[in-house]
Design a protein around this motif. Sequence first.
Motif, short mmCIF file in Angstrom:
data_model
loop_
_atom_site.label_atom_id
_atom_site.label_comp_id
_atom_site.label_asym_id
_atom_site.label_seq_id
_atom_site.Cartn_x
_atom_site.Cartn_y
_atom_site.Cartn_z
N MET A 230 -6.31 45.56 -35.38
CA MET A 230 -7.09 45.22 -36.57
C MET A 230 -8.50 45.19 -36.71
SD MET A 230 -8.28 42.81 -38.90
CE MET A 230 -8.25 41.24 -38.20
N VAL A 232 -12.61 45.67 -38.49
CA VAL A 232 -13.66 45.94 -39.75
C VAL A 232 -14.59 46.73 -39.15
CG1 VAL A 232 -14.93 44.92 -41.20
CG2 VAL A 232 -12.73 44.11 -41.14
N GLY A 238 -18.54 40.64 -42.54
CA GLY A 238 -18.94 39.46 -43.18
C GLY A 238 -18.83 39.48 -44.73
N ARG A 243 -10.49 39.23 -43.76
CA ARG A 243 -9.49 38.34 -44.37
C ARG A 243 -8.59 39.21 -45.44
NH1 ARG A 243 -12.66 34.38 -46.21
NH2 ARG A 243 -13.47 35.89 -48.33
N ASN A 269 -12.29 35.62 -28.75
CA ASN A 269 -12.69 36.22 -29.85
C ASN A 269 -12.61 35.38 -31.26
OD1 ASN A 269 -13.18 38.26 -31.66
ND2 ASN A 269 -11.41 39.57 -31.08
N SER A 278 -8.04 32.53 -41.60
CA SER A 278 -8.57 32.59 -43.04
C SER A 278 -7.63 33.33 -44.00
CB SER A 278 -9.92 33.41 -43.09
OG SER A 278 -10.30 33.81 -44.54
C1 LIG Z 1 -12.60 40.26 -36.31
C2 LIG Z 1 -13.25 40.93 -37.54
C3 LIG Z 1 -11.96 41.67 -37.97
C4 LIG Z 1 -13.69 40.06 -38.79
O1 LIG Z 1 -13.84 40.78 -39.80
P1 LIG Z 1 -14.76 40.23 -41.29
O2 LIG Z 1 -14.69 41.42 -42.17
O3 LIG Z 1 -16.32 40.31 -40.72
O4 LIG Z 1 -14.38 39.03 -41.35
P2 LIG Z 1 -14.12 38.30 -42.86
O5 LIG Z 1 -15.69 38.51 -43.47
O6 LIG Z 1 -12.96 38.67 -43.55
O7 LIG Z 1 -14.19 36.86 -42.19
C5 LIG Z 1 -13.15 36.11 -42.25
C6 LIG Z 1 -13.14 34.63 -41.74
O8 LIG Z 1 -13.62 34.67 -40.41
C7 LIG Z 1 -14.90 33.98 -40.23
N1 LIG Z 1 -15.84 34.97 -39.20
C8 LIG Z 1 -15.87 36.26 -39.19
N2 LIG Z 1 -16.66 36.50 -38.32
C9 LIG Z 1 -16.96 35.21 -37.49
C10 LIG Z 1 -17.65 35.01 -36.41
N3 LIG Z 1 -18.55 36.00 -35.70
N4 LIG Z 1 -17.84 33.88 -35.85
C11 LIG Z 1 -17.13 32.91 -36.70
N5 LIG Z 1 -16.25 32.89 -37.73
C12 LIG Z 1 -16.63 34.17 -38.37
C13 LIG Z 1 -15.59 34.13 -41.50
O9 LIG Z 1 -16.50 33.04 -41.55
C14 LIG Z 1 -14.23 33.98 -42.56
O10 LIG Z 1 -14.01 32.56 -42.58
P3 LIG Z 1 -13.77 31.97 -43.79
O11 LIG Z 1 -12.75 32.71 -44.61
O12 LIG Z 1 -13.19 30.49 -43.65
O13 LIG Z 1 -15.03 31.76 -44.75
C15 LIG Z 1 -14.44 41.68 -37.16
O14 LIG Z 1 -15.35 41.04 -36.75
C16 LIG Z 1 -13.84 43.10 -36.06
O15 LIG Z 1 -13.27 44.00 -36.65
N6 LIG Z 1 -14.12 42.75 -34.83
C17 LIG Z 1 -13.72 43.79 -33.60
C18 LIG Z 1 -12.38 44.00 -33.73
C19 LIG Z 1 -11.49 42.86 -33.47
O16 LIG Z 1 -11.91 41.89 -32.45
N7 LIG Z 1 -10.42 42.55 -33.81
C20 LIG Z 1 -9.34 41.55 -34.12
C21 LIG Z 1 -8.42 41.64 -32.73
S1 LIG Z 1 -7.40 42.60 -32.80
#
Ligand SMILES: CC(C)(COP(=O)(O)OP(=O)(O)OC[C@H]1O[C@@H](n2cnc3c(N)ncnc32)[C@H](O)[C@@H]1OP(=O)(O)O)[C@@H](O)C(=O)NCCC(=O)NCCS
Length: 294
Positions: A230, A232, A238, A243, A269, A278
């Motif tokens: 999964m 983004v 952000g 979510r 992570n 979330s």
């Molecule tokens: C993890 C990931 C999917 C988050 O995507 P995103 O679209 O930025 O996340 P969202 O904006 O939907 O945030 C969801 C929640 O996580 C929190 N969050 C997102 N990034 C964060 C960070 N770097 N540190 C702390 N909290 C974080 C947000 O505050 C939010 O919390 P809330 O709903 O309580 O306010 C993205 O950073 C990513 O693709 N990372 C690399 C791939 C990965 O690690 N995938 C998952 C493992 S398989």
Amino acid sequence: MVCDHDMVISLEKPGTDGLDEAVDALREWQSEGVAWQLHPGDLGWFQRSGTEATAAAVRIWRRDGRILAIGLLDGADLLRLTTAPDVRHDEDLARRLTEDVIAPERGVLPSGKVSVEAPEDALIQDLLPGHGWRTDEPWTPLRRDLTEPVKAPDLRIETIGPDKGHVWAGVIRASFDGSTFTAGKWHAMTAGAPYTDARCLVGYDGQGEAVAAVAVWSAGPGKPGVLEPMGVHRDHRGHGYGRALTVAAAAALQELGSSSAGVNTPSSNVAAVATYESGGFQRLPEVRDLTRDA
Ligand SMILES: CC(C)(COP(=O)(O)OP(=O)(O)OC[C@H]1O[C@@H](n2cnc3c(N)ncnc32)[C@H](O)[C@@H]1OP(=O)(O)O)[C@@H](O)C(=O)NCCC(=O)NCCS
């Protein structure tokens, strides 16, 4: 009559013809409430490297024809292992698995630094430390129960078919640093047997940009399903897409009949753990691989 425990346990590589049997066994072994373990979806995700590479990475242990344990060499130095539920504490099996993973000549793991992922309640967890293995970095499994209806997220979600495999591949490449994922790998992955029970989803923003991608893998009705991978797009983080996609993944697994949606991510992570929470997932106790340093 020979009792079960006197029967020899054998180790084999399945060959491409034997992969389906391994996938079927893994499906059967999934159930609610058991420790985090290798899932048919893990073999499904591995299929991106092709059926031959997947068969070469799988190890099967049998006794009297019955599959007792399955391992997946997920990279050169990590064996992800699980057993049939009723032999988690079988001493003969645990001893045999231990002998096979510690001895490079058995063709399971090479010499040097290597790791084993096994269910927390498998007896091998108690045996490897006696051979100098230590616990590694913590991972956090998370789970969302799917008994109650999952409300659709506020994001346009598409289930990806063969004509859009390149779109899913592009988002995965833009989500994971160093990813070499391609449309070709998507086609290889979706040609594998586990994909019959799987779906690839893409989320689109208001401008129609593909911003988020996930694969969900069911193990059949009434069994836990998993998300893998999964991500983004790095230019679109952000905004709540992670979510929304996590919720969409849970909804897709619910449609496939799964009893829960699960995922396992390194505890370091922080963004991923926060995103899954979330999206309605709950943290389970941390798990750790066992590692031999040299
Ligand atoms: C993890 C990931 C999917 C988050 O995507 P995103 O679209 O930025 O996340 P969202 O904006 O939907 O945030 C969801 C929640 O996580 C929190 N969050 C997102 N990034 C964060 C960070 N770097 N540190 C702390 N909290 C974080 C947000 O505050 C939010 O919390 P809330 O709903 O309580 O306010 C993205 O950073 C990513 O693709 N990372 C690399 C791939 C990965 O690690 N995938 C998952 C493992 S398989």
